[in-house]
Motif scaffolding. Structure first.
Motif: not given
Length: 653
Positions: A542-553
């Motif tokens: 729940d805490a890292t989902i946002a990070e992974h999306i931002e990383k592939i962007k």
């Protein structure tokens, strides 16, 4: 007695110090300018001899206290075969800021009798707490597991913090091991495959970028193109590419159906009845049904079923992190990173509970009514204050007429934090930035909706028999909106008035027609949908989902494109080539699909339960990745061939 307390962030240390000290604090600087030291006296620690007054120093870290990496002298980029990284020694180091924070902890720990950890109550917080413990022991060899305690808290309300101080627990060493496992595996797999992919593809990607910009002046980029791999990044990318391929390969098909229109003379309104068979892709078959019905029944049908039943519009489950990110993306067009950042700021300011939670069930012992009261007492009037007050109206009378209902229980409980909820109301001098304001209002409205009655309505269904073919129509009357009055993002409206028909009544058909239509392709991926897919498939937390999306962007694997009022995620040539390249090698189930990562997350849970050890999990997954690496290295030309093919075909073919 001297006690050193260490929080995960300075804002938490400051808030906890103010609560425990009653505002009587001495503040001093630390070697790191963003961390302060707070000194005060407190007499509520249960571990202090005789519960006497303790001299407390509270400080903080700023996230992780150490960085995990390979020794650059031996394992730096170009200094070894990336395959060696699967077995290479791992070192723990500190950057200059972490070194300053570590020095501060060592200094403060020198003469203390107890160390109390106040990091966030999740796996990552346990690991950071262990890092703090290891650092404190460097300054005080008397510190051990017997004088180490851990505060359990989920928000910064005064009574809650005092209870956490009085009832500490121990660090969860199994959770520490689980996080250490994840850090080691992500490092070994991520760095080895990133170097392999970059060495294989970077030059070709750079040349393609230059050729695309050959007609305009482009500032030379001195940074090397990095084609990064991450065990969560690639399945996340895979979801976006899969949607893109389904859209690109879609071929529309024509279908046919039959519909009846009936006029109610008493109300001068028409009702459309849809075919029970839905639609068929064979025009001749539908035409046959249509002509037979016309020939044998004409414009007459008979009512074969009439039902009227109560229906319920269920109130939402209590709020989790994933639901917060998903709905902020859907309702406010905020990306996952923005919504989580705003929620964390609100938590640090004491307005909401800890925003990283998988739990969608409130404990029965939790006093939710007092939280509702804070939304209309001792705070500025708000758009929801009257609704909150009405929820509790008549609660203490002999025949309470209030509409408060204890929230529904979901199926998830991480045993660490309750669902996200408001802690205090908005005071007269509160300032929120626009995102914080939206997130706070959403959290409050969602919480009030959870504590409300379900929506109530009446559904009427009528079925007509037209020469043994059944046609249906439904009508809804909303009787009580209840929680929907406080939750403006959810619609539940009255439908058209149904005709007054009785069982076996003959009905004259105003119009019977055969209609055609075409299947529609799926729409491009939205961030809300991607969050749901990642959560459902165990990709990230729940805490890292946002990070992974931002990383592939950031890696230019996907783009975020706004169309009208909606924002869609689309893969780039590079993103598609990476997914299809690994499919060509035969590793799609391990890289672009969620199965491998989901298996690792399950193993981490087993470490927390004590059924697996860190070494068992690391050895198992590293051996699998060694095989994946060898297969990729042997077939890396396929990655280049696929990249050329995707570039040639283009994104819209």
């Amino acid at each position: 007695m001297k006690v050193l307390c260490v929080a995960e962030k300075n804002s938490i240390a400051k808030s906890v110090s103010q609560i425990l000290s009653g505002g009587n604090i001495q503040v001093s600087n630390s070697p790191y300018k963003y961390v302060k030291n707070y000194k005060f006296n407190y007499d509520g620690f249960s571990f202090a001899t005789g519960n006497g007054s303790c001299e407390v120093t509270m400080t903080s870290v700023a996230g992780h206290l150490t960085s995990t990496d390979f020794n650059n002298e031996f394992y730096g980029w170009g200094r070894c075969n990336p395959f060696e990284l699967f077995d290479a020694n791992i070192s723990h180091s500190k950057n200059p800021d972490q070194q300053k924070i570590g020095t501060n902890i060592q200094t403060l720990a020198r003469n203390v009798d107890y160390l109390m950890i106040w990091t966030d109550c999740d796996r990552e917080g346990e690991y950071i707490g262990w890092e703090i413990f290891e650092e404190a022991k460097k300054g005080n060899s008397r510190l051990n597991n017997n004088n180490l305690y851990r505060a359990i808290f989920s928000h910064l309300e005064r009574r809650h913090i005092i209870n956490a101080a009085r009832n500490p627990e121990r660090l969860d060493q199994r959770a520490v091991e689980a996080v250490g496992t994840r850090i080691e595996l992500d490092l070994r797999t991520g760095v080895s495959f990133t170097r392999l992919l970059t060495d294989t593809m970077a030059r070709k990607v750079e040349m393609n970028t230059l050729s695309q910009n050959n007609n305009r002046r482009v500032k030379k980029n001195k940074e090397k193109t990095v084609i990064s791999y991450g065990p969560c990044q690639f399945p996340t990318l895979g979801f976006v590419v899969d949607r893109h391929e389904r859209i690109r390969n879609f071929r529309k098909e024509e279908f046919w159906s039959i519909q009846l229109i009936v006029t109610d003379p008493s109300q001068s309104s028409t009702t459309t009845f849809t075919w029970d068979r839905g639609h068929l892709f064979d025009r001749l078959s539908v035409l046959t049904f249509y002509e037979v019905c016309l020939e044998l029944a004409g414009n007459q049908a008979k009512v074969c079923d009439v039902k009227s039943k109560p229906v319920t519009k269920w109130r939402p489950f209590p709020l989790t992190t994933v639901e917060l990110q998903k709905n902020c993306a859907r309702y406010f067009k905020m990306n996952a990173k923005q919504s989580l950042l705003a929620a964390e700021k609100l938590y640090q300011k004491g307005f909401i509970s800890y925003p990283r939670t998988e739990t969608d069930t409130f404990p029965q012992s939790m006093d939710l009514k007092s939280l509702i009261e804070k939304q209309y007492k001792d705070c500025n009037p708000s758009a929801w204050s009257t609704y909150a007050q009405n929820l509790l109206e008549g609660l203490d009378s002999a025949n309470p007429n209030n509409k408060f209902r204890f929230p529904r229980a979901g199926s998830h409980d991480d045993k660490a934090h309750p669902p996200i909820h408001p802690v205090i109301g908005i005071g007269p001098n509160v300032f929120f930035d626009p995102n914080e304001k939206k997130v706070y209002e959403y959290v409050v409205r969602h919480f009030l909706a959870c504590c409300s009655e379900d929506g109530k309505g009446q559904m009427t269904s009528i079925s007509l028999d037209w020469n043994n073919e059944v046609f249906n129509a439904n009508g809804l009357v909303v009787l009580e909106r209840n929680w929907l009055d406080i939750y403006p993002w959810m619609k539940w409206e009255n439908s058209k008035t149904m005709p007054r028909l009785e069982m076996n009544q003959d009905v004259t058909i105003t119009k019977a027609e055969m209609k055609n239509g075409f299947t529609s392709p799926p729409k491009p991926m939205t961030e809300s949908e991607l969050i749901m897919l990642m959560d459902a498939n165990g990709i990230g937390t729940d805490a890292t989902i946002a990070e992974h999306i931002e990383k592939i962007k950031a890696r230019n694997y996907i783009t975020s494109d706004k169309v009208s009022k909606e924002t869609y995620l689309n893969p780039t040539v590079l993103g598609i080539a990476l997914v299809q390249g690994f499919e060509a090698i035969g590793l799609e189930d391990s890289f672009a699909k969620p199965f491998q990562r989901r298996e690792m997350e399950d193993d981490l849970k087993k470490i927390c339960r004590g059924t697996l050890t860190k070494r068992e999990v690391v050895n198992d997954i590293v051996n699998k990745y060694k095989d994946y690496y060898s297969r990729t290295d042997q077939n890396k030309n396929k990655l280049l061939q696929v990249y050329d093919q995707v570039k040639q075909v283009g994104l819209t073919a």
